[in-house]
Scaffold this motif. Structure first.
Motif, short mmCIF file in Angstrom:
data_model
loop_
_atom_site.label_atom_id
_atom_site.label_comp_id
_atom_site.label_asym_id
_atom_site.label_seq_id
_atom_site.Cartn_x
_atom_site.Cartn_y
_atom_site.Cartn_z
N GLY A 221 0.81 -1.22 0.00
CA GLY A 221 0.00 0.00 0.00
C GLY A 221 0.83 1.26 0.00
O GLY A 221 0.29 2.37 0.00
N LYS A 222 2.15 1.12 0.01
CA LYS A 222 3.05 2.26 -0.01
C LYS A 222 3.68 2.39 -1.40
O LYS A 222 3.70 1.42 -2.17
CB LYS A 222 4.15 2.09 1.04
N PRO A 223 4.21 3.58 -1.75
CA PRO A 223 4.86 3.75 -3.06
C PRO A 223 5.98 2.74 -3.26
O PRO A 223 6.75 2.47 -2.33
CB PRO A 223 5.39 5.19 -3.00
N VAL A 224 6.09 2.20 -4.46
CA VAL A 224 7.13 1.20 -4.72
C VAL A 224 8.51 1.83 -4.83
O VAL A 224 9.52 1.14 -4.63
CB VAL A 224 6.83 0.40 -6.01
N VAL A 225 8.57 3.11 -5.14
CA VAL A 225 9.87 3.77 -5.31
C VAL A 225 10.38 4.22 -3.94
O VAL A 225 9.71 4.97 -3.23
CB VAL A 225 9.76 4.99 -6.25
N ASP A 226 11.57 3.74 -3.60
CA ASP A 226 12.18 4.07 -2.32
C ASP A 226 12.84 5.44 -2.43
O ASP A 226 13.91 5.58 -3.02
CB ASP A 226 13.22 3.01 -1.94
N ASP A 227 12.19 6.46 -1.86
CA ASP A 227 12.71 7.82 -1.99
C ASP A 227 13.82 8.14 -0.99
O ASP A 227 14.26 9.28 -0.89
CB ASP A 227 11.58 8.86 -1.86
N SER A 228 14.28 7.12 -0.24
CA SER A 228 15.39 7.35 0.69
C SER A 228 16.74 7.09 0.02
O SER A 228 17.78 7.31 0.64
CB SER A 228 15.24 6.46 1.92
N CYS A 229 16.72 6.64 -1.23
CA CYS A 229 17.97 6.34 -1.94
C CYS A 229 18.53 7.60 -2.61
O CYS A 229 18.80 7.61 -3.81
CB CYS A 229 17.75 5.25 -2.98
N ILE A 230 18.69 8.66 -1.82
CA ILE A 230 19.07 9.94 -2.40
C ILE A 230 20.47 10.39 -2.01
O ILE A 230 20.90 11.47 -2.40
CB ILE A 230 18.05 11.04 -2.03
N ASP A 231 21.19 9.58 -1.23
CA ASP A 231 22.56 9.94 -0.90
C ASP A 231 23.52 8.92 -1.50
O ASP A 231 23.18 7.74 -1.64
CB ASP A 231 22.76 10.05 0.61
N ALA A 232 24.70 9.40 -1.85
CA ALA A 232 25.66 8.55 -2.55
C ALA A 232 26.13 7.37 -1.73
O ALA A 232 26.50 6.33 -2.29
CB ALA A 232 26.85 9.39 -2.99
N SER A 233 26.12 7.50 -0.39
CA SER A 233 26.64 6.43 0.46
C SER A 233 25.59 5.38 0.81
O SER A 233 25.83 4.49 1.62
CB SER A 233 27.21 7.01 1.76
N ARG A 234 24.42 5.45 0.18
CA ARG A 234 23.35 4.49 0.44
C ARG A 234 23.82 3.08 0.10
O ARG A 234 24.45 2.84 -0.92
CB ARG A 234 22.13 4.84 -0.42
#
Length: 258
Positions: A221-234
């Motif tokens: 039920g949540k967005p499939v795109v993980d919007d926490s992948c925004i830093d280079a060290s992820r």
């Protein structure tokens, strides 16, 4: 040293970030421990979801050791003991996932800084000199790789279908690696970042739009795109070899020339 373009970490909680060559990558994704952790996670998830017998998991030595450790924790032991067997198994498999080797595609090198002990004091070697350690922190990034990671999980469609969308003629991103995630229901893409699009977050958004995933809700039920992948060290948890759809070895492991 062999050519490399990004880093890896044996354990996200305490491991040092080191160069990941093609040989090291193949060793990781082909290892028995990675296979065990991912295969077990998927098998438990399926068994719990389908209401199948759980005996073969509860008798596993690794699960029994996990339970013993959880029970012994002074603050959370009673809470763990109150969980159902299914919940305890899912906690175990989540720990298996989080203990997978990590790949840091966005960073080629982290600067070596003094290693600290538990109270924050520098760790010294036998000569009294500070021990240097490459920690996975944003402020320790020494050189970027020009790669970025895209993560889509809990997909309501076959992950391979999403990958196939990247294979059409004229697809505007250069994909260097594609694989299904450890859950078996997501996809991870490693692509060349496009400066004309913007930063990592901008590339994430536009790639999601191009793939038809922007705004799509997953099975949770949540967005499939993980919007926490925004830093280079992820970090990106290592896949099994069999989970890899596509790999461009020449460009994934060799530094990009401008």
């Amino acid at each position: 040293m062999e050519n490399y373009r990004f880093s890896y970490q044996e354990n996200q909680y305490f491991g040092e970030c080191l160069p990941c060559s093609a040989a090291k990558f193949k060793n990781i994704v082909s290892s028995d421990i990675v296979d065990f952790r991912i295969t077990t996670r998927q098998a438990v998830d399926e068994a719990v979801g389908e209401g199948l017998p759980l005996d073969r998991f509860t008798s596993d030595n690794d699960f029994q050791k996990f339970c013993k450790k959880q029970h012994s924790k002074p603050r959370t032991g009673e809470v763990f003991a109150s969980l159902t067997l299914e919940q305890q198994l899912l906690q175990w498999t989540n720990s298996l996932k989080s203990s997978l080797p990590c790949l840091i595609y966005g960073v080629k090198d982290f600067a070596a800084v003094p290693k600290l002990d538990k109270v924050g004091n520098p760790v010294l070697d036998d000569k009294g000199q500070p021990v240097l350690f490459c920690r996975r922190l944003q402020q320790n990034i020494k050189e970027l790789s020009c790669l970025f990671m895209f993560d889509g999980d809990h997909l309501p469609i076959d992950p391979r279908e999403v990958f196939e969308r990247t294979r059409r003629e004229g697809f505007p991103w250069e994909v260097r690696l594609a694989h299904v995630t450890s859950s078996g229901h997501g996809i991870r893409l490693v692509c060349e970042a496009r400066a004309d699009v913007g930063n990592i977050a901008d590339n994430q958004i536009e790639l999601a739009r191009e793939l038809g995933l922007l705004g799509m809700l997953g099975t949770t039920g949540k967005p499939v795109v993980d919007d926490s992948c925004i830093d280079a060290s992820r970090i990106s948890y290592a896949p099994r070899m069999q989970d890899i759809y596509y790999i461009d070895e020449e460009h994934l492991f060799n530094p990009k020339t401008l």
